[in-house]
Write a protein that holds these residues in place. Structure first.
Motif, PDB file in Angstrom:
ATOM      1  N   LYS A   1       0.815  -1.206   0.000  1.00 19.42           N
ATOM      2  CA  LYS A   1       0.000   0.000   0.000  1.00 19.42           C
ATOM      3  C   LYS A   1       0.862   1.276   0.000  1.00 19.42           C
ATOM      4  O   LYS A   1       1.988   1.291   0.486  1.00 19.42           O
ATOM      5  N   ARG A   2       0.282   2.357  -0.567  1.00 17.43           N
ATOM      6  CA  ARG A   2       0.895   3.685  -0.513  1.00 17.43           C
ATOM      7  C   ARG A   2       0.386   4.382   0.737  1.00 17.43           C
ATOM      8  O   ARG A   2      -0.817   4.538   0.929  1.00 17.43           O
ATOM      9  N   VAL A   3       1.325   4.804   1.604  1.00 10.24           N
ATOM     10  CA  VAL A   3       0.950   5.347   2.904  1.00 10.24           C
ATOM     11  C   VAL A   3       1.490   6.765   3.062  1.00 10.24           C
ATOM     12  O   VAL A   3       2.658   7.040   2.735  1.00 10.24           O
ATOM     13  N   LEU A   4       0.645   7.655   3.593  1.00 12.51           N
ATOM     14  CA  LEU A   4       1.060   9.009   3.980  1.00 12.51           C
ATOM     15  C   LEU A   4       1.060   9.088   5.493  1.00 12.51           C
ATOM     16  O   LEU A   4       0.045   8.809   6.138  1.00 12.51           O
ATOM     17  N   LEU A   5       2.201   9.464   6.058  1.00 10.87           N
ATOM     18  CA  LEU A   5       2.354   9.602   7.502  1.00 10.87           C
ATOM     19  C   LEU A   5       2.620  11.062   7.832  1.00 10.87           C
ATOM     20  O   LEU A   5       3.610  11.637   7.362  1.00 10.87           O
ATOM     21  N   VAL A   6       1.749  11.680   8.628  1.00 11.77           N
ATOM     22  CA  VAL A   6       1.924  13.065   9.051  1.00 11.77           C
ATOM     23  C   VAL A   6       2.495  13.059  10.469  1.00 11.77           C
ATOM     24  O   VAL A   6       1.839  12.611  11.401  1.00 11.77           O
ATOM     25  N   GLY A   7       3.743  13.526  10.609  1.00 12.71           N
ATOM     26  CA  GLY A   7       4.386  13.558  11.912  1.00 12.71           C
ATOM     27  C   GLY A   7       5.547  12.601  11.998  1.00 12.71           C
ATOM     28  O   GLY A   7       5.376  11.396  11.790  1.00 12.71           O
ATOM     29  N   ALA A   8       6.746  13.153  12.281  1.00  9.09           N
ATOM     30  CA  ALA A   8       7.951  12.325  12.388  1.00  9.09           C
ATOM     31  C   ALA A   8       8.547  12.407  13.793  1.00  9.09           C
ATOM     32  O   ALA A   8       9.748  12.251  13.977  1.00  9.09           O
ATOM     33  N   GLY A   9       7.690  12.672  14.783  1.00  9.96           N
ATOM     34  CA  GLY A   9       8.138  12.693  16.167  1.00  9.96           C
ATOM     35  C   GLY A   9       8.281  11.286  16.720  1.00  9.96           C
ATOM     36  O   GLY A   9       8.476  10.324  15.965  1.00  9.96           O
ATOM     37  N   GLY A  10       8.170  11.153  18.039  1.00  7.41           N
ATOM     38  CA  GLY A  10       8.348   9.841  18.655  1.00  7.41           C
ATOM     39  C   GLY A  10       7.351   8.816  18.157  1.00  7.41           C
ATOM     40  O   GLY A  10       7.721   7.724  17.702  1.00  7.41           O
ATOM     41  N   ALA A  11       6.047   9.146  18.226  1.00  6.27           N
ATOM     42  CA  ALA A  11       5.022   8.212  17.761  1.00  6.27           C
ATOM     43  C   ALA A  11       5.125   8.003  16.255  1.00  6.27           C
ATOM     44  O   ALA A  11       5.029   6.874  15.761  1.00  6.27           O
ATOM     45  N   GLY A  12       5.320   9.102  15.501  1.00  4.98           N
ATOM     46  CA  GLY A  12       5.416   8.992  14.052  1.00  4.98           C
ATOM     47  C   GLY A  12       6.584   8.133  13.615  1.00  4.98           C
ATOM     48  O   GLY A  12       6.461   7.319  12.683  1.00  4.98           O
ATOM     49  N   SER A  13       7.726   8.299  14.254  1.00  5.46           N
ATOM     50  CA  SER A  13       8.901   7.491  13.912  1.00  5.46           C
ATOM     51  C   SER A  13       8.633   6.009  14.151  1.00  5.46           C
ATOM     52  O   SER A  13       8.977   5.156  13.325  1.00  5.46           O
ATOM     53  N   ALA A  14       8.004   5.702  15.285  1.00  3.29           N
ATOM     54  CA  ALA A  14       7.703   4.300  15.605  1.00  3.29           C
ATOM     55  C   ALA A  14       6.697   3.718  14.617  1.00  3.29           C
ATOM     56  O   ALA A  14       6.826   2.569  14.180  1.00  3.29           O
ATOM     57  N   ILE A  15       5.692   4.506  14.245  1.00  4.58           N
ATOM     58  CA  ILE A  15       4.695   4.027  13.285  1.00  4.58           C
ATOM     59  C   ILE A  15       5.334   3.832  11.917  1.00  4.58           C
ATOM     60  O   ILE A  15       5.074   2.844  11.227  1.00  4.58           O
ATOM     61  N   GLY A  16       6.184   4.782  11.510  1.00  2.95           N
ATOM     62  CA  GLY A  16       6.888   4.627  10.238  1.00  2.95           C
ATOM     63  C   GLY A  16       7.718   3.358  10.203  1.00  2.95           C
ATOM     64  O   GLY A  16       7.722   2.621   9.202  1.00  2.95           O
ATOM     65  N   HIS A  17       8.422   3.066  11.285  1.00  2.53           N
ATOM     66  CA  HIS A  17       9.232   1.860  11.397  1.00  2.53           C
ATOM     67  C   HIS A  17       8.358   0.618  11.249  1.00  2.53           C
ATOM     68  O   HIS A  17       8.676  -0.311  10.488  1.00  2.53           O
ATOM     69  N   ALA A  18       7.219   0.597  11.958  1.00  3.81           N
ATOM     70  CA  ALA A  18       6.337  -0.571  11.910  1.00  3.81           C
ATOM     71  C   ALA A  18       5.690  -0.726  10.530  1.00  3.81           C
ATOM     72  O   ALA A  18       5.490  -1.846  10.061  1.00  3.81           O
ATOM     73  N   LEU A  19       5.382   0.383   9.875  1.00  4.77           N
ATOM     74  CA  LEU A  19       4.798   0.314   8.537  1.00  4.77           C
ATOM     75  C   LEU A  19       5.790  -0.261   7.533  1.00  4.77           C
ATOM     76  O   LEU A  19       5.443  -1.112   6.701  1.00  4.77           O
ATOM     77  N   ILE A  20       7.035   0.198   7.589  1.00  2.00           N
ATOM     78  CA  ILE A  20       8.067  -0.347   6.698  1.00  2.00           C
ATOM     79  C   ILE A  20       8.254  -1.842   6.960  1.00  2.00           C
ATOM     80  O   ILE A  20       8.353  -2.653   6.025  1.00  2.00           O
ATOM     81  N   GLN A  21       8.267  -2.219   8.220  1.00  2.00           N
ATOM     82  CA  GLN A  21       8.406  -3.632   8.582  1.00  2.00           C
ATOM     83  C   GLN A  21       7.224  -4.465   8.090  1.00  2.00           C
ATOM     84  O   GLN A  21       7.355  -5.674   7.873  1.00  2.00           O
ATOM     85  N   SER A  22       6.062  -3.816   7.901  1.00  2.00           N
ATOM     86  CA  SER A  22       4.863  -4.518   7.441  1.00  2.00           C
ATOM     87  C   SER A  22       4.816  -4.676   5.933  1.00  2.00           C
ATOM     88  O   SER A  22       3.866  -5.257   5.405  1.00  2.00           O
ATOM     89  N   GLY A  23       5.811  -4.122   5.225  1.00  2.00           N
ATOM     90  CA  GLY A  23       5.889  -4.323   3.788  1.00  2.00           C
ATOM     91  C   GLY A  23       5.059  -3.380   2.958  1.00  2.00           C
ATOM     92  O   GLY A  23       4.608  -3.746   1.863  1.00  2.00           O
ATOM     93  N   VAL A  24       4.850  -2.133   3.426  1.00  2.00           N
ATOM     94  CA  VAL A  24       4.095  -1.180   2.617  1.00  2.00           C
ATOM     95  C   VAL A  24       4.844  -0.901   1.312  1.00  2.00           C
ATOM     96  O   VAL A  24       6.073  -1.013   1.235  1.00  2.00           O
ATOM     97  N   GLY A  25       4.091  -0.525   0.272  1.00  2.00           N
ATOM     98  CA  GLY A  25       4.718  -0.261  -1.016  1.00  2.00           C
ATOM     99  C   GLY A  25       5.536   1.006  -1.023  1.00  2.00           C
ATOM    100  O   GLY A  25       6.594   1.073  -1.670  1.00  2.00           O
ATOM    101  N   SER A  26       5.070   2.037  -0.305  1.00  2.00           N
ATOM    102  CA  SER A  26       5.802   3.293  -0.176  1.00  2.00           C
ATOM    103  C   SER A  26       5.319   4.011   1.071  1.00  2.00           C
ATOM    104  O   SER A  26       4.177   3.803   1.516  1.00  2.00           O
ATOM    105  N   LEU A  27       6.180   4.845   1.627  1.00  2.00           N
ATOM    106  CA  LEU A  27       5.839   5.610   2.820  1.00  2.00           C
ATOM    107  C   LEU A  27       6.304   7.041   2.626  1.00  2.00           C
ATOM    108  O   LEU A  27       7.506   7.313   2.559  1.00  2.00           O
TER     109      LEU A  27
END
Length: 290
Positions: free
Chosen positions: A141-167
């Motif tokens: 999936k194509r994912v848009l993440l708003v926020g690169a703070g503590g929670a955003g960084s952790a969510i971005g990490h988990a999304l990449i680990q989940s195999g998203v098509g792009s972040l």
């Protein structure tokens, strides 16, 4: 003059509290919005722990004094970390979990046998679990993440680990965005999986072109906050998530639901995060969800 009715002090507290009760703090600035003290307390007690979670409103400049004060307290077994202290909290840990070490951030600290702190980070895995529970298939999936703070960084990490098509990551702090995306891309390149590329995008990004939109910023906590993205063209097939827990239904979630989108609220996310925090604090499976 009519006598004021007062509740006896002993009746205002849970009968199980005593001098043997183990104390856990949740620290943030602000702190009034957090919903975890009662939920985590209930989960710890359900697991057989005589424990209480206490909120602490601590400004960034006072964080060193806070840790200097609680570290010698032998009945303090853990600390839950919320906005804006997740990156700073990692500096007070003698050891970190693999995810917390990668992110340089922690949202849960537990006391080690030698009196030091061991940190973990569960915002990302908890949020992804909530998305999957809501029926979102993330792979490709194509994912848009708003926020690169503590929670955003952790969510971005988990999304990449989940195999998203792009972040794609949007944050007002360009240096923070660049740092996060560079680390996530290095992680993806070093993996045997098929994780997609992470990149920074600007405020003009078109939210309707994504399969999944996640707000990991504080936008929505205040009544006068703008929406983190333009929702006017979102198709009903878009999954929309928000980390904000107060209000329970943020303007973003309400607007997305009006478009027919499937949503994940901050409360749903925190329930899954709470499972993982309690397991970490007890080093055993949580007895119940918070």
């Amino acid at each position: 003059m009519q006598q004021a009715h007062t509740v006896p002090f002993s009746a205002s507290l849970d009968a199980g509290l005593s001098g043997a009760t183990r104390v856990y703090f949740i620290v943030g600035d602000p702190i009034a919005q957090v919903r975890s003290p009662s939920g985590v307390t209930a989960a710890l007690r359900a697991a057989g722990r005589d424990a209480l979670v206490v909120p602490a409103h601590v400004a960034h400049a006072d964080l060193p004094a806070f840790f200097a004060g609680i570290t010698p307290m032998r009945n303090v077994d853990g600390v839950i970390i919320t906005v804006p202290h997740k990156f700073s909290a990692a500096n007070y840990c003698a050891t970190l979990s693999a995810e917390a070490a990668f992110l340089g951030a922690a949202n849960t600290l537990r006391r080690t046998a030698d009196g030091a702190w061991h940190g973990g980070m569960f915002d990302g895995t908890g949020f992804v679990a909530a998305l999957v529970e809501a029926g979102c298939e993330l792979r490709g999936k194509r994912v848009l993440l708003v926020g690169a703070g503590g929670a955003g960084s952790a969510i971005g990490h988990a999304l990449i680990q989940s195999g998203v098509g792009s972040l794609d990551v949007r944050d007002n702090d360009a240096a923070r965005t660049d740092s996060l995306t560079a680390r996530l891309n290095a992680l993806a390149q070093g993996s045997l999986g098929s994780q997609g590329e992470a990149r920074g995008v600007d405020a003009g990004v078109q939210a309707h072109t994504y399969d999944v939109v996640v707000n990991a910023s504080p936008l929505g906590m205040r009544a006068d906050d703008p929406l983190p993205v333009d929702v006017t063209r979102l198709p009903a097939t878009t999954f929309v998530g928000d980390v904000v827990t107060k209000p329970p239904l943020t303007p973003l979630i309400e607007a997305a639901r009006a478009r027919g989108c499937t949503t994940v609220t901050g409360t749903q996310m925190f329930s899954r995060v709470c499972d993982r925090m309690v397991e970490f604090l007890l080093e055993t499976p949580a007895a119940q969800r918070c």
